[in-house]
Design an enzyme around this catalytic site. Sequence first.
Site, PDB file in Angstrom:
ATOM      1  N   ASP A   5       0.848  -1.192   0.000  1.00 33.85           N
ATOM      2  CA  ASP A   5       0.000   0.000   0.000  1.00 33.85           C
ATOM      3  C   ASP A   5       0.883   1.242   0.000  1.00 33.85           C
ATOM      4  OD1 ASP A   5      -3.246   0.535   0.913  1.00 33.85           O
ATOM      5  OD2 ASP A   5      -1.835   2.214   1.015  1.00 33.85           O
ATOM      6  N   ILE A   6       0.504   2.215  -0.827  1.00 38.44           N
ATOM      7  CA  ILE A   6       1.303   3.427  -0.981  1.00 38.44           C
ATOM      8  C   ILE A   6       1.260   4.307   0.277  1.00 38.44           C
ATOM      9  CG2 ILE A   6      -0.436   5.001  -1.959  1.00 38.44           C
ATOM     10  CD1 ILE A   6       1.569   5.586  -4.210  1.00 38.44           C
ATOM     11  N   VAL A  29     -11.388   2.775  -3.720  1.00 42.49           N
ATOM     12  CA  VAL A  29     -11.164   2.124  -5.013  1.00 42.49           C
ATOM     13  C   VAL A  29     -12.192   1.002  -5.140  1.00 42.49           C
ATOM     14  CG1 VAL A  29      -9.538   0.893  -6.491  1.00 42.49           C
ATOM     15  CG2 VAL A  29      -8.690   2.656  -4.915  1.00 42.49           C
ATOM     16  N   HIS A  85     -10.580  -5.405  -3.081  1.00 36.10           N
ATOM     17  CA  HIS A  85      -9.213  -5.614  -2.582  1.00 36.10           C
ATOM     18  C   HIS A  85      -9.276  -5.818  -1.079  1.00 36.10           C
ATOM     19  CE1 HIS A  85     -10.131  -1.341  -2.396  1.00 36.10           C
ATOM     20  NE2 HIS A  85      -9.365  -1.281  -1.319  1.00 36.10           N
ATOM     21  N   HIS A  87      -7.069  -5.431   2.490  1.00 33.67           N
ATOM     22  CA  HIS A  87      -5.904  -4.874   3.167  1.00 33.67           C
ATOM     23  C   HIS A  87      -5.373  -5.938   4.127  1.00 33.67           C
ATOM     24  CE1 HIS A  87      -6.781  -0.483   2.291  1.00 33.67           C
ATOM     25  NE2 HIS A  87      -7.974  -1.008   2.071  1.00 33.67           N
TER      26      HIS A  87
HETATM   27  P1  AMP Z   1      -9.714   1.554   0.074  1.00 32.41           P
HETATM   28  O1  AMP Z   1      -9.715   2.943   0.672  1.00 32.41           O
HETATM   29  O2  AMP Z   1     -10.123   0.471   1.001  1.00 32.41           O
HETATM   30  O3  AMP Z   1     -10.479   1.547  -1.241  1.00 32.41           O
HETATM   31  O4  AMP Z   1      -8.189   1.232  -0.248  1.00 32.41           O
HETATM   32  C1  AMP Z   1      -7.499   1.781  -1.313  1.00 32.41           C
HETATM   33  C2  AMP Z   1      -6.053   1.722  -0.927  1.00 32.41           C
HETATM   34  O5  AMP Z   1      -5.286   1.840  -2.104  1.00 32.41           O
HETATM   35  C3  AMP Z   1      -5.590   2.844   0.023  1.00 32.41           C
HETATM   36  O6  AMP Z   1      -5.082   2.270   1.223  1.00 32.41           O
HETATM   37  C4  AMP Z   1      -4.515   3.560  -0.783  1.00 32.41           C
HETATM   38  O7  AMP Z   1      -3.418   3.982   0.030  1.00 32.41           O
HETATM   39  C5  AMP Z   1      -4.092   2.493  -1.773  1.00 32.41           C
HETATM   40  N1  AMP Z   1      -3.535   3.002  -3.022  1.00 32.41           N
HETATM   41  C6  AMP Z   1      -4.049   3.955  -3.830  1.00 32.41           C
HETATM   42  N2  AMP Z   1      -3.263   4.129  -4.908  1.00 32.41           N
HETATM   43  C7  AMP Z   1      -2.233   3.266  -4.779  1.00 32.41           C
HETATM   44  C8  AMP Z   1      -1.087   2.961  -5.571  1.00 32.41           C
HETATM   45  N3  AMP Z   1      -0.827   3.598  -6.722  1.00 32.41           N
HETATM   46  N4  AMP Z   1      -0.223   2.015  -5.121  1.00 32.41           N
HETATM   47  C9  AMP Z   1      -0.464   1.362  -3.975  1.00 32.41           C
HETATM   48  N5  AMP Z   1      -1.530   1.600  -3.180  1.00 32.41           N
HETATM   49  C10 AMP Z   1      -2.406   2.541  -3.570  1.00 32.41           C
END
Ligand code: AMP
Length: 116
Positions: free
Chosen positions: A32-33, A97, A101, A103
């Site tokens: 995760d970024i 997103v 997915h 976490h």
């Molecule tokens: P959610 O809020 O549960 O939809 O999780 C989306 C996750 O994607 C968040 O924890 C973000 O930090 C992560 N995220 C968004 N863009 C990227 C990226 N380019 N690379 C890795 N993680 C990302």
Amino acid sequence: MSNEPSIFSRIIAREIPADVVFESDSIIAITDIAPKAPVHVLVIPKTESYSNVTELAAGDPALLAEMVGVAQRIATEKSNGEFRLVFNTGASAGQSVFHVHAHVLSGALTEGSLAD
Ligand code: AMP
């Protein structure tokens, strides 16, 4: 609902770089970024068919089970094998997103570590 590919589909297509920690025919896992724990990995099915875990559980429970297995493997490889598995489901629950997915959070978790 947008027809644009999700950011995760763009990562799967290698249009955007990511730290890939696991990949199979059906799943990719990336760091995760914006990590909320010492180990914070996203386990992402490659299919765009499911926007959240409820849809995935109904449509392809075997793929959901596969995700859990990948989460266990990552927690074992990167931490002590114990982990928290979180599926934010819906915008008001923190989902940003809409491509399902999980976490995987592991290593010295504290209460509220998912809070922004
Ligand atoms: P959610 O809020 O549960 O939809 O999780 C989306 C996750 O994607 C968040 O924890 C973000 O930090 C992560 N995220 C968004 N863009 C990227 C990226 N380019 N690379 C890795 N993680 C990302």
